[in-house]
Design an enzyme around this catalytic site. Structure first.
Site, short mmCIF file in Angstrom:
data_model
loop_
_atom_site.label_atom_id
_atom_site.label_comp_id
_atom_site.label_asym_id
_atom_site.label_seq_id
_atom_site.Cartn_x
_atom_site.Cartn_y
_atom_site.Cartn_z
N ASN A 23 -10.16 0.43 1.53
CA ASN A 23 -9.02 0.37 2.44
C ASN A 23 -9.44 0.76 3.85
O ASN A 23 -10.12 1.76 4.05
CB ASN A 23 -7.92 1.32 1.97
CG ASN A 23 -7.17 0.81 0.77
OD1 ASN A 23 -7.67 0.01 -0.01
ND2 ASN A 23 -5.96 1.29 0.59
N HIS A 50 -7.99 9.90 4.89
CA HIS A 50 -7.22 8.91 5.63
C HIS A 50 -7.40 9.21 7.11
O HIS A 50 -7.21 10.34 7.56
CB HIS A 50 -5.73 9.00 5.26
CG HIS A 50 -5.39 8.39 3.95
ND1 HIS A 50 -4.67 9.04 2.98
CD2 HIS A 50 -5.67 7.17 3.43
CE1 HIS A 50 -4.51 8.26 1.93
NE2 HIS A 50 -5.13 7.11 2.18
N GLY A 51 -7.74 8.20 7.89
CA GLY A 51 -7.99 8.42 9.30
C GLY A 51 -9.47 8.63 9.56
O GLY A 51 -10.33 8.14 8.81
N ASP A 85 0.83 -1.21 0.00
CA ASP A 85 0.00 0.00 0.00
C ASP A 85 0.86 1.26 0.00
O ASP A 85 1.90 1.32 0.68
CB ASP A 85 -0.90 -0.03 1.24
CG ASP A 85 -2.00 1.01 1.20
OD1 ASP A 85 -2.48 1.34 0.09
OD2 ASP A 85 -2.40 1.49 2.27
N GLY A 118 -9.65 5.37 2.69
CA GLY A 118 -10.33 6.09 3.76
C GLY A 118 -11.65 5.47 4.16
O GLY A 118 -12.65 6.16 4.34
N GLY A 119 -11.67 4.14 4.32
CA GLY A 119 -12.90 3.48 4.75
C GLY A 119 -13.26 3.75 6.20
O GLY A 119 -14.43 3.75 6.57
N SER A 120 -12.26 4.01 7.03
CA SER A 120 -12.50 4.24 8.46
C SER A 120 -13.38 5.45 8.68
O SER A 120 -13.10 6.53 8.15
CB SER A 120 -11.16 4.44 9.19
OG SER A 120 -10.38 3.27 9.16
#
Length: 278
Positions: A228, A178-179, A81, A207-209
């Site tokens: 991701n 991201h995050g 990644d 950026g799935g979180s």
């Protein structure tokens, strides 16, 4: 079984479902991801970021994943990644990664195309599939990714990029971070639809979180095949460790603490796998 990531994502694209790519950092995260994949009977992508090369022995890590994947009847792939250096990509290919991501998103389109094309030619000679990125995913809270400027993907540029580079799947920037989000997510699903109309290869959502479940489902319906997930898994692990410390388990054996941490991560991973498989 260890398979090429392209194989997993092509099946997902045809079946109109998604695959979770879990960033992993140690034995417990790998075991958690594969355990969940087997329980849910759904493929999984094990992802190691280039930024963790200083703390993870890449060759040993690849051997570990290949061994565990070989014991699974569910397809598992091993993905590099966010790699920025050609040397890192070659190293990953040599030790058995089945896909690599070259991230040239900081460059202008022409330079991104030139550099990505070189990586694609190298990887394809080794039978390894390639992910690349157009646009730039911004950095949210609790992320250890590099700062992005949040530039959204231009559909026409994405089409040109894919045609020129021959990449196998494309990360599209549509407003995720991201995050974890620091405000209300502003995700452009109409833009994703435009990209889907011009780009035929599987699309990737970084950026799935923290992204709302409904948004993820709609994104998959519009062509996202790979999602991701990094920060939510990390937070589940660190939260468990904090609670263990607060509950005065200082004398607990390390093996028991690691087992509990793995279970905490499995809970988060299960949520994503079930969300994407339905």
């Amino acid at each position: 079984m260890l398979v090429n990531t392209k194989e997993i994502l092509s099946a997902a694209q045809n079946g109109k479902y998604g695959i979770a790519a879990f960033n992993v950092f140690n034995l417990e995260t790998v075991q958690a991801a594969i355990t969940v994949a087997k329980k849910e009977n759904h493929p999984v992508i094990i992802a190691l970021g280039e930024r963790y090369f200083d703390t993870v022995d890449v060759e040993g890590f690849a051997a570990l994943v290949k061994t565990l994947a070989g014991k699974s009847s569910v397809p598992v792939s091993l993905h590099l990644d966010h790699a920025y250096e050609k040397e890192s990509i070659i190293r990953a290919i040599r030790c058995g990664f089945t896909s690599v991501m070259y991230d040239g998103s900081k460059y202008e389109l022409a330079e991104n195309i030139r550099l990505t094309k070189e990586i694609t030619e190298i990887a394809h000679m080794a039978g390894v599939s390639v992910e690349a990125e157009i646009g730039s995913v911004a950095r949210g809270a609790f992320s250890d990714e590099e700062e992005g400027d949040g530039t959204l993907t231009d559909p026409k540029s994405a089409k040109e990029f894919v045609e020129e580079t021959d990449v196998d799947f494309l990360a599209a920037s549509i407003g995720t971070v991201h995050g974890m989000y620091t405000g209300k997510p502003n995700i452009d699903l109409d833009l994703l639809e435009e990209i889907r109309q011009l780009v035929g290869i599987p699309l990737v959502l970084h950026g799935g979180s923290g992204t709302p479940d409904g948004i993820i489902k709609q994104a998959v319906a519009r062509g996202i095949c790979k999602v991701n997930v990094n920060t939510e898994v990390s937070l589940a692990a660190t939260s468990y460790l904090n609670q263990a410390f607060e509950q005065e388990q200082k004398a607990a054996h390390l093996s028991a603490i690691m087992a509990g941490m793995q279970e905490a991560m499995e809970s988060v991973m299960t949520k994503f796998v079930r969300l994407l498989k339905n």
